[in-house]
Motif scaffolding. Sequence first.
Motif, short mmCIF file in Angstrom:
data_model
loop_
_atom_site.label_atom_id
_atom_site.label_comp_id
_atom_site.label_asym_id
_atom_site.label_seq_id
_atom_site.Cartn_x
_atom_site.Cartn_y
_atom_site.Cartn_z
N ALA A 187 0.84 -1.20 0.00
CA ALA A 187 0.00 0.00 0.00
C ALA A 187 0.87 1.26 0.00
CB ALA A 187 -0.93 -0.01 1.21
N TYR A 188 1.98 1.21 0.73
CA TYR A 188 2.92 2.34 0.79
C TYR A 188 3.51 2.62 -0.59
CZ TYR A 188 7.27 4.77 2.24
OH TYR A 188 8.32 5.64 2.40
N ILE A 189 3.90 1.56 -1.30
CA ILE A 189 4.48 1.72 -2.64
C ILE A 189 3.41 2.22 -3.61
CG2 ILE A 189 5.53 0.48 -4.57
CD1 ILE A 189 6.87 -1.34 -2.43
N ASP A 190 2.18 1.78 -3.42
CA ASP A 190 1.09 2.30 -4.25
C ASP A 190 0.94 3.81 -4.06
OD1 ASP A 190 0.48 -0.13 -5.37
OD2 ASP A 190 -1.12 -0.60 -3.94
N ASP A 191 1.09 4.27 -2.81
CA ASP A 191 1.02 5.71 -2.54
C ASP A 191 2.13 6.46 -3.30
OD1 ASP A 191 -1.12 5.33 -0.86
OD2 ASP A 191 0.07 5.36 0.98
N ILE A 192 3.33 5.90 -3.30
CA ILE A 192 4.45 6.51 -4.03
C ILE A 192 4.16 6.51 -5.52
CG2 ILE A 192 6.90 6.28 -4.63
CD1 ILE A 192 7.33 5.09 -1.82
N GLY A 193 3.57 5.40 -6.00
CA GLY A 193 3.27 5.26 -7.42
C GLY A 193 2.25 6.27 -7.92
N ARG A 194 1.48 6.85 -7.02
CA ARG A 194 0.54 7.90 -7.43
C ARG A 194 1.23 9.25 -7.59
NH1 ARG A 194 -2.25 5.23 -3.16
NH2 ARG A 194 -3.77 3.74 -3.99
N LEU A 195 2.46 9.35 -7.07
CA LEU A 195 3.20 10.60 -7.11
C LEU A 195 4.27 10.60 -8.20
CD1 LEU A 195 3.65 11.10 -3.26
CD2 LEU A 195 1.82 11.98 -4.73
N ILE A 196 4.91 9.45 -8.44
CA ILE A 196 5.88 9.30 -9.54
C ILE A 196 5.62 7.97 -10.21
CG2 ILE A 196 7.69 10.74 -8.49
CD1 ILE A 196 9.07 8.19 -7.56
N ASP A 197 6.01 7.84 -11.46
CA ASP A 197 5.72 6.63 -12.24
C ASP A 197 6.73 5.53 -11.90
OD1 ASP A 197 4.95 4.72 -14.05
OD2 ASP A 197 4.81 6.10 -15.74
N LEU A 198 6.23 4.46 -11.29
CA LEU A 198 7.08 3.32 -10.95
C LEU A 198 6.90 2.16 -11.92
CD1 LEU A 198 6.48 3.15 -7.07
CD2 LEU A 198 8.44 4.15 -8.27
N SER A 199 6.03 2.34 -12.94
CA SER A 199 5.63 1.19 -13.76
C SER A 199 6.13 1.22 -15.19
CB SER A 199 4.11 1.09 -13.78
OG SER A 199 3.54 2.27 -14.34
N ASP A 200 6.76 2.32 -15.63
CA ASP A 200 7.10 2.41 -17.06
C ASP A 200 8.51 1.90 -17.39
OD1 ASP A 200 8.69 4.40 -16.03
OD2 ASP A 200 8.10 5.93 -17.50
N GLY A 201 9.23 1.36 -16.40
CA GLY A 201 10.56 0.80 -16.66
C GLY A 201 11.69 1.80 -16.55
#
Length: 625
Positions: A187-201
């Motif tokens: 859940a913490y990483i999901d919160d970060i992922g809403r602020l910067i893109d963690l999924s595009d490689g």
Amino acid sequence: MSSRTKKSNLYYVTLVALLCIGSYLLGTWQNSVANPRAAFDDSDGAPCEVSSRLDSAKDLDFDAHHNPRDPPPLTETAVSFPSCDAGLSETTPCEDAKRSLKFPRERLEYRQRHCPERDEVLKCRIPAPYGYKTPFRWPESRDVAWFANVPHTELTVEKKNQNWVRYENDRFWFPGGGTMFPRGADAYIDDIGRLIDLSDGSIRTAIDTGCGVASFGAYLLSRNITTMSFAPRDTHEAQVQFALERGVPAMIGIMATIRLPYPSRAFDLAHCSRCLIPWGQNDGVYLKEVDRVLRPGGYWILSGPPINWQKRWKGWERTMDDLNAEQTQIERVARSLCWKKVVQREDLAIWRKPFNHIHCKKTRQVLKNPEFCRHDQDPDMAWYTKMDSCLTPLPEVDEAEDLKTVAGGKVEKWPARLYAVPPRVNSGDLEEITPEAFLEDTKLWKQRVSYYKKLDYQLGETGRYRNILDMNAYLGGFAAALADEPVWVMNVVPVEAKLNTLGVIYERGLIGTYQNWCEAMSTYPRTYDFIHADSVFSLYQDKCEPEEMLLEMDRILRPGGGVIIRDDVDVLIKVKELTKGLQWQGRIADHENGPHERVKIYYAVKQYWTVPAPDEDKNNTSALS
């Protein structure tokens, strides 16, 4: 058959027997007297002449003669290494609590690496604790570990309300919680992922300072982000050891007075969750070190004090003024590094390092502090190198370029990044490694690893190994060839290596560290399931004894773990003989190109053994007394 034929056969057999006996007696007589041997002398380039004079005859010498770089001849008696005391089952030689007391406490210098002198090095085998079991396989191991393997319950009490770890029956469970993420790391990483893109490689390598049991790194793995987690060996007993038992990359380490053992521009993201590092103090030296290892455009994430102090100051038992002053210090240092604050939302604050230093150099004319480090200060030198109070300059870019031009070159997004030619190679920073040579090395290691899997079927068995060490990684080709397997590889570039290639390894999206193999590694016993050593013993032939290196390999290898050593055949013969004293079982195999290559491959397995059961130990002690 006629009688005449029978007599003929009898005469023939008798004649042959007499000839054989005569030949034997003649040979015996010749060897019983002085028999001059031929002496050869071609010093003047003339044809050899056989001397008939007995007093000038010289015996031919058929003994092996090695040059100074060859290993000494084997002794007739195999070396034996006794078991260390059971109390040393978790020893970390370079992070010894008693030795650390000799060093200053200022800036926690006493907690960084301090290795024993050569005459203090242990010459025994580190035992596994009684009841040790093979760890659970990944991904199950992320959430569970055997109690017998890390018999410490301190964190289950100390961090009970933060969901770090729970102890039930014979195992530990890791719910994924942390001090600043009680809802869990996911859940913490999901919160970060809403602020910067963690999924595009674009974010592949991360560093977690003060990692706890490394739940942040553990849950980033499912997002194809590999994290180098580190924490000191301190009052939080065994936190790094828990991480390694979970199959998560981790090392013992601390931000004190020397650089972290990683090259510049290594990580896409740096993270601190209540890691208690005084970021704003000491002229911001710790943030300057984070800046050194961050890639251009990399992110720094901070959660915990002093972020969101307005709401949390009472729970942290600190005054509002104190927390406000700490955040003001951090903000000032970040600006002096030319970082941009991306966002602060609730408990999270994120800064970003610039892509280049075009604008930053202009601001130095106004902001004199910190100054840029001198160009003769190697930013990649990070083995016992003192931290700098200066700002590490990024590689030059043309001032006409855009502010988003990546200094040093842009890396591809993952997974294309793994096989693309790294910027350090493309730019010619490593003159001996051309783009063509890099691609050829990648291809070569695919072939070699395929051959290895035929020698060690367990390497080819999906899930059998998880934590892997490459002791001399060069360009990371071995690790790249295993990229599709559920493993992680610690790529080591020895400080004695001819070329410093660790920056290339990070540009491929892999992780690693520097190491001198005459010293112990900053990790716990039984860290790795498999160790690969390419030409390591040849590299250290004149620097330290092979016994010392093998004992360290044995310390950090799990019972039942595998080893592959590539080296010259003469070196391997000696190594194989020494490993008998370590209770390794192995064999020497031919090079993948066939038997005519001098380089051979030694494959071995460390046998399972532990300290005796407590009752057995008492009985043995009574018998001895």
